[in-house]
Design an enzyme around this catalytic site. Structure first.
Site, PDB file in Angstrom:
ATOM      1  N   CYS A 108      -4.200   9.171  -8.507  1.00  0.00           N
ATOM      2  CA  CYS A 108      -5.238   8.151  -8.333  1.00  0.00           C
ATOM      3  C   CYS A 108      -6.601   8.611  -8.846  1.00  0.00           C
ATOM      4  O   CYS A 108      -7.458   7.792  -9.169  1.00  0.00           O
ATOM      5  CB  CYS A 108      -5.340   7.752  -6.860  1.00  0.00           C
ATOM      6  SG  CYS A 108      -3.862   6.915  -6.289  1.00  0.00           S
ATOM      7  N   HIS A 141     -12.383   4.027  -6.833  1.00  0.00           N
ATOM      8  CA  HIS A 141     -10.933   3.816  -6.832  1.00  0.00           C
ATOM      9  C   HIS A 141     -10.606   2.815  -5.725  1.00  0.00           C
ATOM     10  O   HIS A 141     -11.151   2.892  -4.626  1.00  0.00           O
ATOM     11  CB  HIS A 141     -10.226   5.151  -6.567  1.00  0.00           C
ATOM     12  CG  HIS A 141      -8.770   5.008  -6.297  1.00  0.00           C
ATOM     13  ND1 HIS A 141      -7.936   4.275  -7.109  1.00  0.00           N
ATOM     14  CD2 HIS A 141      -7.984   5.495  -5.293  1.00  0.00           C
ATOM     15  CE1 HIS A 141      -6.708   4.314  -6.615  1.00  0.00           C
ATOM     16  NE2 HIS A 141      -6.717   5.040  -5.520  1.00  0.00           N
ATOM     17  N   ASN A 159      -3.831  -1.308  -5.174  1.00  0.00           N
ATOM     18  CA  ASN A 159      -4.126   0.050  -5.648  1.00  0.00           C
ATOM     19  C   ASN A 159      -3.337   0.288  -6.943  1.00  0.00           C
ATOM     20  O   ASN A 159      -2.116   0.407  -6.909  1.00  0.00           O
ATOM     21  CB  ASN A 159      -3.720   1.049  -4.559  1.00  0.00           C
ATOM     22  CG  ASN A 159      -4.000   2.498  -4.940  1.00  0.00           C
ATOM     23  OD1 ASN A 159      -4.252   2.804  -6.094  1.00  0.00           O
ATOM     24  ND2 ASN A 159      -3.936   3.384  -3.957  1.00  0.00           N
TER      25      ASN A 159
HETATM   26  O1  UT7 Z   1      -4.749   5.887  -3.680  1.00  0.00           O
HETATM   27  C1  UT7 Z   1      -4.379   7.104  -3.153  1.00  0.00           C
HETATM   28  C2  UT7 Z   1      -5.075   7.364  -1.883  1.00  0.00           C
HETATM   29  N1  UT7 Z   1      -4.484   6.559  -0.851  1.00  0.00           N
HETATM   30  C3  UT7 Z   1      -5.244   6.072   0.098  1.00  0.00           C
HETATM   31  O2  UT7 Z   1      -6.444   6.228   0.048  1.00  0.00           O
HETATM   32  C4  UT7 Z   1      -4.570   5.369   1.219  1.00  0.00           C
HETATM   33  C5  UT7 Z   1      -5.206   5.804   2.491  1.00  0.00           C
HETATM   34  N2  UT7 Z   1      -4.585   5.198   3.660  1.00  0.00           N
HETATM   35  C6  UT7 Z   1      -4.721   3.904   3.980  1.00  0.00           C
HETATM   36  O3  UT7 Z   1      -5.285   3.118   3.262  1.00  0.00           O
HETATM   37  C7  UT7 Z   1      -4.192   3.475   5.348  1.00  0.00           C
HETATM   38  O4  UT7 Z   1      -3.862   4.609   6.097  1.00  0.00           O
HETATM   39  C8  UT7 Z   1      -2.967   2.533   5.268  1.00  0.00           C
HETATM   40  C9  UT7 Z   1      -3.384   1.161   4.747  1.00  0.00           C
HETATM   41  C10 UT7 Z   1      -1.920   3.121   4.357  1.00  0.00           C
HETATM   42  C11 UT7 Z   1      -2.355   2.328   6.649  1.00  0.00           C
HETATM   43  O5  UT7 Z   1      -3.340   1.848   7.553  1.00  0.00           O
HETATM   44  P1  UT7 Z   1      -3.580   2.559   8.972  1.00  0.00           P
HETATM   45  O6  UT7 Z   1      -4.589   1.758   9.648  1.00  0.00           O
HETATM   46  O7  UT7 Z   1      -3.896   4.006   8.698  1.00  0.00           O
HETATM   47  O8  UT7 Z   1      -2.187   2.383   9.684  1.00  0.00           O
HETATM   48  P2  UT7 Z   1      -1.127   3.487  10.198  1.00  0.00           P
HETATM   49  O9  UT7 Z   1      -0.473   4.148   9.030  1.00  0.00           O
HETATM   50  O10 UT7 Z   1      -1.775   4.379  11.205  1.00  0.00           O
HETATM   51  O11 UT7 Z   1      -0.075   2.568  10.900  1.00  0.00           O
HETATM   52  C12 UT7 Z   1      -0.432   1.755  12.019  1.00  0.00           C
HETATM   53  C13 UT7 Z   1       0.770   0.891  12.413  1.00  0.00           C
HETATM   54  C14 UT7 Z   1       2.069   1.694  12.583  1.00  0.00           C
HETATM   55  O12 UT7 Z   1       2.749   1.149  13.700  1.00  0.00           O
HETATM   56  P3  UT7 Z   1       2.705   1.886  15.127  1.00  0.00           P
HETATM   57  O13 UT7 Z   1       3.243   3.268  14.892  1.00  0.00           O
HETATM   58  O14 UT7 Z   1       1.267   1.887  15.537  1.00  0.00           O
HETATM   59  O15 UT7 Z   1       3.575   1.035  15.979  1.00  0.00           O
HETATM   60  C15 UT7 Z   1       2.843   1.380  11.340  1.00  0.00           C
HETATM   61  O16 UT7 Z   1       4.237   1.446  11.537  1.00  0.00           O
HETATM   62  O17 UT7 Z   1       1.029  -0.070  11.395  1.00  0.00           O
HETATM   63  C16 UT7 Z   1       2.430  -0.050  11.059  1.00  0.00           C
HETATM   64  N3  UT7 Z   1       2.575  -0.454   9.673  1.00  0.00           N
HETATM   65  C17 UT7 Z   1       2.739  -1.732   9.291  1.00  0.00           C
HETATM   66  N4  UT7 Z   1       2.805  -2.875   9.992  1.00  0.00           N
HETATM   67  C18 UT7 Z   1       2.956  -4.022   9.292  1.00  0.00           C
HETATM   68  C19 UT7 Z   1       2.551   0.356   8.573  1.00  0.00           C
HETATM   69  N5  UT7 Z   1       2.690  -0.407   7.464  1.00  0.00           N
HETATM   70  C20 UT7 Z   1       2.803  -1.691   7.878  1.00  0.00           C
HETATM   71  C21 UT7 Z   1       2.970  -2.922   7.212  1.00  0.00           C
HETATM   72  N6  UT7 Z   1       3.023  -4.062   7.949  1.00  0.00           N
HETATM   73  N7  UT7 Z   1       3.023  -3.026   5.860  1.00  0.00           N
END
Ligand code: UT7
Length: 324
Positions: free
Chosen positions: A115, A251, A281
């Site tokens: 990225c 980005h 992304n």
């Molecule tokens: O480009 C390269 C660099 N990448 C980045 O900068 C990405 C950085 N990370 C992010 O943007 C965020 O961490 C994400 C968008 C990937 C995820 O958001 P988050 O607020 O950090 O969520 P999380 O991973 O902590 O997950 C929270 C909950 C989980 O459920 P539980 O364990 O709380 O029950 C996940 O299972 O959200 C759930 N979850 C989803 N729910 C519905 C994860 N993906 C999804 C989904 N739909 N697509």
């Protein structure tokens, strides 16, 4: 000795025709438009057609950047292509783009910083131009991440899209370029974090292409602090302050990261160029695609100071300040 600076001559972008909305993805995995929009800001993304490759996207973006610059492929003697989704393991996709553009001189090679690839590619081209080794470079970020996604993994497949962006950088004598050009660049990597964002395959390990894996919330935690530090390092190098920045072209991984970085730096929200809602992304393509959008709609004008930054797999991160 003549001192050179790298000046932006033209910007171009290309997005594949096919659009995949959040609702479309909600039919494929257990997710909702509400979750994706609230957590990322993404509403839709573009997906390459069957048979449409990274070099196809990159060639179209490069041609548009050349058109914007009023130049032809013959004017280019260097291509630095940032991609983590090459057409083949080798040769470099940059050489395929070179051939598709009909360029038969100079050099073309790929650069792998995922990225952050466009920031690293810009820095690389800038160094070649500043040394006087090449005259005019195409710096391309092009990706077909749809091909390395696990479409059954809702935590990653909702985030990415395909696309390409390109910038023509030209060597100019510092005395003639005025204040234009690349003012500061800061690059960092730290391989201790390689397991936070990676692809679980490759020629030397599994002999397969593999799929993208990410511990999203861990990457998120690193993102805001590391990007902010990098931006401050670029500003120090250029002897400039946050208030001097006209446009923030980051980005495009997550709207929450963009806003948090801007807030931490004290940058007005109105200075952020965000395409995350409509592009998702697109990895190395996201910065030049966003820059192209902001140049095309008249926001970014000649003389503006543009800040670019990115973080991604590696971890690798960096930033650059460019007076366009
Ligand atoms: O480009 C390269 C660099 N990448 C980045 O900068 C990405 C950085 N990370 C992010 O943007 C965020 O961490 C994400 C968008 C990937 C995820 O958001 P988050 O607020 O950090 O969520 P999380 O991973 O902590 O997950 C929270 C909950 C989980 O459920 P539980 O364990 O709380 O029950 C996940 O299972 O959200 C759930 N979850 C989803 N729910 C519905 C994860 N993906 C999804 C989904 N739909 N697509």
């Amino acid at each position: 000795m003549t001192e050179f600076v790298s000046v932006v001559r033209g910007v171009g972008g290309y997005l594949p025709e096919k659009v995949l909305t959040n609702e479309d993805i909600a039919k494929m995995v257990d997710t909702t438009d509400a979750w994706i929009t609230a957590r990322t800001g993404i509403r839709k993304r573009h997906i390459a057609a069957d048979g449409e490759t990274t070099s196809d996207l990159g060639t179209k973006a490069a041609q548009r950047a050349l058109d914007a610059a009023g130049l032809t492929p013959d004017d280019i003697d260097l291509i630095v292509m940032a991609t983590a989704t090459p057409d083949y393991t080798f040769p470099a996709t940059a050489t395929i783009v070179q051939h598709k553009l009909g360029i038969t001189r100079g050099a073309a090679f790929d650069l792998q910083a995922v990225c952050s690839g466009f920031v690293f590619a810009t820095a690389t081209a800038d160094n070649f131009l500043a040394r006087g080794q090449f005259e005019r470079a195409l710096v391309i970020g092009a990706e077909t991440f749809s091909r390395i996604l696990d479409w059954s993994d809702r935590s990653t497949c909702v985030l990415f899209g395909d696309g390409a962006g390109a910038v023509v950088l030209e060597r100019q004598e510092r005395a003639k370029a005025g204040d234009r050009g690349i003012k500061g660049i800061h690059l960092r990597t730290d391989g201790r974090y390689k397991d936070l964002l990676y692809v679980d395959g490759g020629p030397s390990t599994t002999q397969t292409v593999g799929h993208l894996r990410m511990v999203g919330n861990q990457v998120f935690k690193h993102a805001v602090g590391k990007i902010s530090e990098s931006v401050l390092a670029s500003l120090r190098q250029a002897n400039l302050a946050v208030n001097d920045i006209d446009w923030f072209v980051p980005h495009q991984a997550n709207q929450r990261i963009l806003s948090a970085v801007a807030e931490r730096l004290g940058l007005e929200e109105g200075k952020i160029v965000s395409t995350v809602a409509t592009h998702g992304n697109t990895s190395a393509a996201s910065i030049p695609l966003a820059l192209d959008a902001a140049v095309s709609d008249g926001r970014v004008k000649a003389g503006d100071l543009v800040l670019i930054e990115a973080i991604g797999g590696g971890l690798a991160w960096g930033s650059a300040l460019i007076r366009v």
